[in-house]
Scaffold this motif. Structure first.
Motif, mmCIF file in Angstrom:
data_model
loop_
_atom_site.group_PDB
_atom_site.id
_atom_site.type_symbol
_atom_site.label_atom_id
_atom_site.label_comp_id
_atom_site.label_asym_id
_atom_site.label_seq_id
_atom_site.Cartn_x
_atom_site.Cartn_y
_atom_site.Cartn_z
ATOM 1 N N ALA A 1 -9.917 24.033 -11.729
ATOM 2 C CA ALA A 1 -8.580 24.099 -12.704
ATOM 3 C C ALA A 1 -7.748 22.696 -12.936
ATOM 4 O O ALA A 1 -8.094 21.670 -13.686
ATOM 5 C CB ALA A 1 -8.518 24.748 -13.306
ATOM 6 N N ALA A 2 -7.086 22.227 -11.827
ATOM 7 C CA ALA A 2 -6.232 21.618 -11.401
ATOM 8 C C ALA A 2 -7.266 19.635 -11.929
ATOM 9 O O ALA A 2 -6.346 18.721 -11.882
ATOM 10 C CB ALA A 2 -5.795 21.614 -10.271
ATOM 11 N N ALA A 3 -8.068 20.350 -11.033
ATOM 12 C CA ALA A 3 -8.471 18.646 -11.130
ATOM 13 C C ALA A 3 -9.383 18.284 -12.446
ATOM 14 O O ALA A 3 -9.102 17.387 -12.875
ATOM 15 C CB ALA A 3 -9.568 18.907 -9.953
ATOM 16 N N GLY B 1 -3.698 24.194 -18.942
ATOM 17 C CA GLY B 1 -2.446 25.113 -18.050
ATOM 18 C C GLY B 1 -3.458 26.751 -17.655
ATOM 19 O O GLY B 1 -4.736 26.339 -18.092
ATOM 20 N N ILE B 2 -2.959 27.416 -16.781
ATOM 21 C CA ILE B 2 -3.484 27.320 -15.481
ATOM 22 C C ILE B 2 -2.991 28.664 -15.397
ATOM 23 O O ILE B 2 -1.604 28.407 -14.882
ATOM 24 C CB ILE B 2 -3.730 27.219 -13.702
ATOM 25 C CG1 ILE B 2 -4.973 25.866 -13.890
ATOM 26 C CG2 ILE B 2 -4.485 27.465 -12.815
ATOM 27 C CD1 ILE B 2 -4.732 24.776 -12.519
ATOM 28 N N ILE B 3 -2.842 30.067 -15.483
ATOM 29 C CA ILE B 3 -2.207 30.996 -15.114
ATOM 30 C C ILE B 3 -2.776 32.068 -14.244
ATOM 31 O O ILE B 3 -3.908 32.475 -14.339
ATOM 32 C CB ILE B 3 -2.193 31.984 -16.996
ATOM 33 C CG1 ILE B 3 -1.873 31.058 -17.909
ATOM 34 C CG2 ILE B 3 -1.601 33.377 -16.426
ATOM 35 C CD1 ILE B 3 -1.792 32.484 -19.185
ATOM 36 N N ASN B 4 -2.298 32.406 -13.373
ATOM 37 C CA ASN B 4 -2.649 32.673 -12.046
ATOM 38 C C ASN B 4 -2.303 34.295 -12.120
ATOM 39 O O ASN B 4 -0.372 34.414 -12.197
ATOM 40 C CB ASN B 4 -2.366 32.090 -10.665
ATOM 41 C CG ASN B 4 -3.001 30.987 -10.934
ATOM 42 O OD1 ASN B 4 -4.107 30.645 -10.786
ATOM 43 N ND2 ASN B 4 -2.421 29.749 -9.999
ATOM 44 N N LEU B 5 -2.830 35.497 -12.368
ATOM 45 C CA LEU B 5 -1.950 37.116 -12.430
ATOM 46 C C LEU B 5 -1.608 37.148 -11.206
ATOM 47 O O LEU B 5 -3.094 37.270 -10.090
ATOM 48 C CB LEU B 5 -3.313 37.970 -12.823
ATOM 49 C CG LEU B 5 -2.830 38.086 -14.638
ATOM 50 C CD1 LEU B 5 -1.947 39.042 -14.604
ATOM 51 C CD2 LEU B 5 -3.195 37.058 -15.299
ATOM 52 N N SER C 1 1.832 15.600 -14.153
ATOM 53 C CA SER C 1 0.150 15.170 -14.776
ATOM 54 C C SER C 1 0.477 16.012 -15.883
ATOM 55 O O SER C 1 -0.707 16.042 -17.018
ATOM 56 C CB SER C 1 -0.902 15.837 -14.287
ATOM 57 O OG SER C 1 -0.333 17.659 -13.832
ATOM 58 N N ASN C 2 1.044 16.945 -16.643
ATOM 59 C CA ASN C 2 0.940 17.294 -17.540
ATOM 60 C C ASN C 2 0.393 18.539 -17.672
ATOM 61 O O ASN C 2 -0.110 19.254 -18.887
ATOM 62 C CB ASN C 2 0.646 16.558 -19.234
ATOM 63 C CG ASN C 2 1.286 17.198 -20.493
ATOM 64 O OD1 ASN C 2 1.889 17.704 -20.397
ATOM 65 N ND2 ASN C 2 0.163 17.430 -21.320
ATOM 66 N N VAL C 3 -0.307 19.466 -16.440
ATOM 67 C CA VAL C 3 -1.034 20.258 -16.650
ATOM 68 C C VAL C 3 0.173 21.738 -15.976
ATOM 69 O O VAL C 3 0.274 21.619 -15.192
ATOM 70 C CB VAL C 3 -2.251 20.851 -15.467
ATOM 71 C CG1 VAL C 3 -2.753 21.437 -15.446
ATOM 72 C CG2 VAL C 3 -3.064 19.398 -15.680
ATOM 73 N N GLN C 4 0.468 22.661 -17.102
ATOM 74 C CA GLN C 4 1.228 23.992 -16.723
ATOM 75 C C GLN C 4 0.604 25.041 -16.170
ATOM 76 O O GLN C 4 -0.384 24.978 -15.994
ATOM 77 C CB GLN C 4 1.765 24.636 -18.250
ATOM 78 C CG GLN C 4 2.362 25.308 -17.890
ATOM 79 C CD GLN C 4 2.801 25.954 -19.896
ATOM 80 O OE1 GLN C 4 2.659 25.708 -20.532
ATOM 81 N NE2 GLN C 4 3.726 27.640 -19.579
ATOM 82 N N VAL C 5 1.255 25.225 -15.164
ATOM 83 C CA VAL C 5 1.109 26.769 -14.239
ATOM 84 C C VAL C 5 2.261 27.408 -14.230
ATOM 85 O O VAL C 5 3.027 27.713 -14.334
ATOM 86 C CB VAL C 5 1.079 25.835 -12.706
ATOM 87 C CG1 VAL C 5 0.171 27.211 -11.665
ATOM 88 C CG2 VAL C 5 0.082 24.490 -12.468
ATOM 89 N N GLN C 6 1.357 28.551 -14.123
ATOM 90 C CA GLN C 6 1.879 30.746 -14.548
ATOM 91 C C GLN C 6 1.939 31.111 -13.248
ATOM 92 O O GLN C 6 0.672 31.619 -13.452
ATOM 93 C CB GLN C 6 2.388 30.399 -16.223
ATOM 94 C CG GLN C 6 2.614 31.499 -16.260
ATOM 95 C CD GLN C 6 3.113 31.855 -17.287
ATOM 96 O OE1 GLN C 6 1.796 32.277 -17.666
ATOM 97 N NE2 GLN C 6 4.058 33.550 -18.240
ATOM 98 N N GLN D 1 6.850 29.657 -22.681
ATOM 99 C CA GLN D 1 8.639 29.084 -22.636
ATOM 100 C C GLN D 1 8.565 27.838 -21.969
ATOM 101 O O GLN D 1 9.497 28.161 -20.753
ATOM 102 C CB GLN D 1 9.260 30.714 -22.523
ATOM 103 C CG GLN D 1 9.410 30.895 -23.956
ATOM 104 C CD GLN D 1 10.110 32.591 -23.686
ATOM 105 O OE1 GLN D 1 11.337 32.778 -22.910
ATOM 106 N NE2 GLN D 1 9.983 33.275 -24.724
ATOM 107 N N GLN D 2 7.095 28.230 -20.832
ATOM 108 C CA GLN D 2 6.974 27.119 -19.601
ATOM 109 C C GLN D 2 7.344 27.789 -18.424
ATOM 110 O O GLN D 2 7.859 27.086 -17.477
ATOM 111 C CB GLN D 2 6.901 26.003 -20.287
ATOM 112 C CG GLN D 2 7.339 24.790 -21.739
ATOM 113 C CD GLN D 2 6.067 24.474 -21.610
ATOM 114 O OE1 GLN D 2 5.795 23.824 -20.503
ATOM 115 N NE2 GLN D 2 5.214 24.532 -22.941
#
Ligand code: NAP
Length: 263
Positions: free
Chosen positions: A125-127, A136-140, A176-181, A224-225
């Motif tokens: 997804a990051a690539a 956006g990448i949401i990791n549990l 890179s404007n990709v959000q990670v949570q 809320q980033q």
């Protein structure tokens, strides 16, 4: 639907619990969905419900994410499909007991799912997302990443890994404007307890959150980033103090001399 505004969301572990609830909430927001889990029939039933309730497109992709060929299939889709702009890296299992008495075959499968598959999908997804400058990448993860003594050693370590990976990935993708949570749930009422042989009725009700409340809070944190969202934590300042304490260590973590107390 403008795919730029509401990209397709790929959700792993979408057949039950937190993943199925993300599917419902993201469908409600107008995302098309790609649902991944082993139980194809449950995924189909959920897909049908979401299509008719929200008028979105839902594709079902059955996969066992402890199996290399299945992980590669999902990973390849994530790398190649430009319509996908959100990954919910949610599939995970848990276990009980001490490390000395652990079923190590099961522990290894858990690491394959909670760590290896999650890593490969996050990387794909990051690539994909950074190449187009959005996503956006949401990791549990889990709160046991912060309180490992409270629970099973291997499970807690897999979730500490998820937190660590998310923190590094967010730094790598900052421009890179990709959000990670990283989402760190506490006890949440899902099938995870019965699947891991825990009697949920023995857990204190005041400590268990409803799954809808958990996912709604996690998505509010995403909006809320937030890099790290702990839905139960009443005062965000407590987390900020923890982050600040870590930052204090930073300048002294690598010197050419051991500290005086070790000489
Ligand atoms: P759940 O209801 O048991 O859901 C787990 C999901 O993962 C299911 O959709 C399951 O679907 C899927 N899954 C399991 N093994 C898989 C495999 N080998 N390949 C692909 N998918 C697989 O549990 P949950 O509570 O929603 O858990 C979701 C995430 O939240 C996990 O990462 C968990 O560690 C985390 N979490 C949960 C809690 C909690 O108290 N519930 C607390 C902290 C963190 P299939 O069986 O159809 O494959």
């Amino acid at each position: 639907m403008n795919t730029q505004a509401r990209p397709t969301a790929l959700i792993t572990g979408a057949s039950s619990g937190i993943g199925a609830t993300y599917a419902d909430r993201l469908a409600r927001r107008g995302h098309d969905l790609l649902l991944v889990a082993r139980d194809a029939q449950r995924l189909q039933v959920l897909a049908e419900r979401l299509r008719s309730a929200y008028g979105i497109a839902v594709e079902v992709m059955p996969a066992d994410l402890t199996q290399k060929t299945d992980v590669r299939k999902v990973e390849q889709r994530l790398r190649e499909d430009a319509a996908i702009g959100l990954l919910v890296n949610n599939a995970g299992v848990s276990m009980n007991g001490t490390l000395a008495q652990a079923d190590l075959e099961y522990a290894e499968q858990m690491i394959e799912l909670n760590v290896v598959a999650l890593t490969r999908l996050a990387a794909a997804a990051a690539a994909n997302f950074s190449a187009v400058g959005r996503g956006g990448i949401i990791n549990l993860g889990s709160v046991v990443a912060l309180a490992p003594e409270m629970f099973n050693a291997v499970y807690s370590a897999t979730k500490a890994y998820v937190l660590s990976l998310s923190q590094t990935l967010a730094a790598e993708l900052r421009s890179s404007n990709v959000q990670v949570q990283a989402v760190l749930p506490g006890l949440t009422r899902t099938e995870i307890f019965e699947r891991s042989g825990t009697d949920a009725s023995l857990l204190p009700p005041s400590m268990i959150m409803a799954v809808e409340e958990l996912v709604d809070a996690a998505l509010a944190g995403f909006d809320q980033q937030e890099l790290v969202t702990i839905p139960s934590l009443p005062d965000a300042a407590d987390w900020e103090a923890f982050v600040a304490a870590r930052a204090v260590l930073g300048p002294n973590l690598s010197h050419n001399q051991a500290a005086a107390r070790y000489k």
